[in-house]
Design a protein around this motif. Structure first.
Motif, PDB file in Angstrom:
ATOM      1  N   GLU A  86       9.890   8.418   1.133  1.00 36.08           N
ATOM      2  CA  GLU A  86       9.407   7.441   0.168  1.00 36.08           C
ATOM      3  C   GLU A  86       8.139   7.925  -0.512  1.00 36.08           C
ATOM      4  O   GLU A  86       7.947   7.722  -1.721  1.00 36.08           O
ATOM      5  N   LYS A  89       8.914  10.037  -3.492  1.00 38.40           N
ATOM      6  CA  LYS A  89       9.363   9.266  -4.654  1.00 38.40           C
ATOM      7  C   LYS A  89       8.186   8.623  -5.357  1.00 38.40           C
ATOM      8  O   LYS A  89       8.035   8.705  -6.581  1.00 38.40           O
ATOM      9  N   VAL A  90       7.326   7.990  -4.554  1.00 42.62           N
ATOM     10  CA  VAL A  90       6.173   7.313  -5.136  1.00 42.62           C
ATOM     11  C   VAL A  90       5.301   8.294  -5.903  1.00 42.62           C
ATOM     12  O   VAL A  90       4.866   8.022  -7.034  1.00 42.62           O
ATOM     13  N   LEU A  93       7.079   9.354  -9.206  1.00 41.37           N
ATOM     14  CA  LEU A  93       7.114   8.262 -10.186  1.00 41.37           C
ATOM     15  C   LEU A  93       5.722   7.989 -10.738  1.00 41.37           C
ATOM     16  O   LEU A  93       5.535   7.791 -11.935  1.00 41.37           O
ATOM     17  N   ASP A  94       4.738   7.987  -9.854  1.00 38.36           N
ATOM     18  CA  ASP A  94       3.385   7.707 -10.317  1.00 38.36           C
ATOM     19  C   ASP A  94       2.810   8.858 -11.127  1.00 38.36           C
ATOM     20  O   ASP A  94       1.879   8.672 -11.911  1.00 38.36           O
ATOM     21  N   GLY A  96       4.433  10.117 -13.402  1.00 37.49           N
ATOM     22  CA  GLY A  96       4.895   9.892 -14.762  1.00 37.49           C
ATOM     23  C   GLY A  96       6.402   9.973 -14.930  1.00 37.49           C
ATOM     24  O   GLY A  96       6.917   9.771 -16.028  1.00 37.49           O
ATOM     25  N   ALA A  97       7.119  10.265 -13.832  1.00 36.62           N
ATOM     26  CA  ALA A  97       8.575  10.292 -13.940  1.00 36.62           C
ATOM     27  C   ALA A  97       9.119   8.883 -14.157  1.00 36.62           C
ATOM     28  O   ALA A  97       8.475   7.900 -13.787  1.00 36.62           O
ATOM     29  N   ASP A  99      12.569   8.159 -13.326  1.00 37.09           N
ATOM     30  CA  ASP A  99      13.596   7.880 -12.326  1.00 37.09           C
ATOM     31  C   ASP A  99      13.589   9.020 -11.319  1.00 37.09           C
ATOM     32  O   ASP A  99      13.125  10.119 -11.615  1.00 37.09           O
ATOM     33  N   TYR A 100      14.099   8.722 -10.131  1.00 40.31           N
ATOM     34  CA  TYR A 100      14.075   9.703  -9.038  1.00 40.31           C
ATOM     35  C   TYR A 100      15.414   9.624  -8.344  1.00 40.31           C
ATOM     36  O   TYR A 100      15.780   8.581  -7.817  1.00 40.31           O
TER      37      TYR A 100
ATOM     38  N   ALA B 112       6.544   1.682  -7.007  1.00 34.38           N
ATOM     39  CA  ALA B 112       6.417   2.850  -7.876  1.00 34.38           C
ATOM     40  C   ALA B 112       7.409   2.772  -9.034  1.00 34.38           C
ATOM     41  O   ALA B 112       7.086   3.103 -10.178  1.00 34.38           O
ATOM     42  N   ARG B 113       8.625   2.316  -8.734  1.00 31.31           N
ATOM     43  CA  ARG B 113       9.622   2.204  -9.803  1.00 31.31           C
ATOM     44  C   ARG B 113       9.222   1.113 -10.794  1.00 31.31           C
ATOM     45  O   ARG B 113       9.445   1.244 -12.009  1.00 31.31           O
ATOM     46  N   ALA B 116       6.715   2.584 -13.026  1.00 28.68           N
ATOM     47  CA  ALA B 116       7.353   3.474 -14.007  1.00 28.68           C
ATOM     48  C   ALA B 116       7.948   2.669 -15.159  1.00 28.68           C
ATOM     49  O   ALA B 116       7.839   3.050 -16.322  1.00 28.68           O
ATOM     50  N   ARG B 119       5.163   1.131 -17.333  1.00 34.48           N
ATOM     51  CA  ARG B 119       4.508   2.144 -18.137  1.00 34.48           C
ATOM     52  C   ARG B 119       5.189   2.291 -19.496  1.00 34.48           C
ATOM     53  O   ARG B 119       4.547   2.328 -20.524  1.00 34.48           O
TER      54      ARG B 119
END
Lengths: 230, 230
Positions: A86, A89-90, A93-94, A96-97, A99-100, B112-113, B116, B119
């Motif tokens: 996790e 992923k965080v 995403l943080d 600037g992505a 989706d993961y 986090a999602r 995203a 944002r």
DNA sequence: GCCGATCCTTACGCGATCCTTACGGCCGCG
DNA sequence: CGCGGCCGTAAGGATCGCGTAAGGATCGGC
């Protein structure tokens, strides 16, 4: 996704090939990059609509790539990774992505997520319609159902307004009896011409000062009515 | 996420409560809905920045809820579901969802999602949707769901508020019966005009001093209602 | 499982709107 | 000159749509 350009960033040729085939089969346009440096350069030069970025690159940390691209671009970035923790992923995403997706992944899901990302890019066309008609001294506000003649407000009933609006939309042209009747009363009454006589009369009484000489609505004997252009 | 408003849609009170606590602890503002129809109405009246939608609702199919919201809004929608089948994910995403998270989920990843998604929303061509509306003596706080008329606080029920908010959003313009019914009650009730009569009456009773002469909500016979601009 | 709030349903009176009918004027034609 | 088609005006009754009230069903919180 006709012509949506996707930048694939992955160091394994096998995965790049797999993705390219799948994406091109679904109408995407594909460009590739292998290393992180290359990815940033391509994102700038190719101007893709979406970026698919593998996190396990040899030369740069994946999150750093995201950060570099985010310095100047808001292109949607979908991150691929074998790591399912996790915290990973965080972090991605943080960084600037958008989706993961954890490898291995289902290609159908990946395509659906790409479609979801591509969808956002379109500038939503607003539901802006004119909603106002002006014919000489006559002013019709379709949104408020208000009518003004030379500035003076005129109160019309429902059918009266619908009738006048139909004429105004075709200002200058003749609108036949059946056309008017179908639009305002429905197909079942397309022969009841006497409806028109009564209601046209009432509209004229409200719009005109001199009922004997109607300024706006003219009669075409045996055919229909028309709204006179200035 | 300072003040980002999230609409949580789930029928289990426990999950709503869990999400609310977690989100509020991270600076999100939370509103809730329990059934699908409620969700659509809230999405319209609350104007949230993100929607979290559980697929397993009792009254409507989750994908149908997505579709209903997508008819008029592009708000980001994150779907929650216990079903991890790929076909489910594809269906939900293609229905218009922006992300799909399988339950049970890690709260950190969910947050986090959400960040995203939030944002992306920033630079959007948002027509500066205000959290407050003022129409003459009428003051509507969409965030707090509070209504004041000439400073006096007025307590409205959910449906009453949703209805008034829909009218306020189109202040001055006529909103037709089907439009109001679809947004507040759902497509299935777009012919139940009597709902409107009852609820408009109740709203007027609370807003106006003289029920015989409504100051705010006007009626366009046979067409719809409109909120009068000062 | 209980209770209060909210929502749905139904019924009814009233006024505005619409439909119907009738009548008179204008015109072209036989 | 009489007649019929077409149009505009007028007025009364039928209908529609609106607002109000009240009782029962349902929901959400405890």
């Amino acid at each position: 996704m006709d012509g949506t350009k996707v930048l694939i960033v992955d160091d394994e040729a096998q995965i790049r090939r797999f993705l390219r085939i799948a994406l091109e089969a679904h109408g995407f346009q594909v460009v590739e990059a292998i290393r992180g440096q290359d990815a940033v350069a391509r994102a700038a030069s190719e101007n893709p609509d979406i970026v698919i970025l593998d996190l396990g690159l040899p030369d740069m940390d994946g999150k750093a790539v995201v950060g570099r691209i985010r310095e100047w671009s808001s292109v949607p970035i979908l991150v691929l990774s074998v790591r399912q923790a996790e915290a990973e992923k965080v972090a991605a995403l943080d960084a600037g992505a958008d989706d993961y997706v954890v490898k291995p992944f289902g290609i159908a899901e990946l395509l659906a997520r790409l479609r979801a990302l591509a969808r956002k890019r379109r500038p939503d066309a607003g539901p802006a319609e004119p909603a106002e008609l002006t014919v000489g001294e006559l002013h019709i506000d379709l949104a408020r159902r208000e009518v003004r003649v030379a500035g003076r407000a005129v109160r019309l009933t429902r059918k009266e307004f619908d009738l006048l609006a139909m004429l105004a939309r075709n200002a200058g042209r003749i609108v036949t009896h059946p056309q008017l009747l179908r639009q305002v009363w429905g197909r079942a009454h397309e022969n009841d011409v006497h409806y028109l006589r009564v209601f046209i009369g009432q509209i004229r009484e409200k719009l005109d000062d001199d009922p004997a000489h109607p300024r706006f609505i003219l009669n075409e004997p045996g055919v229909g009515y028309r709204l006179l252009l200035p």
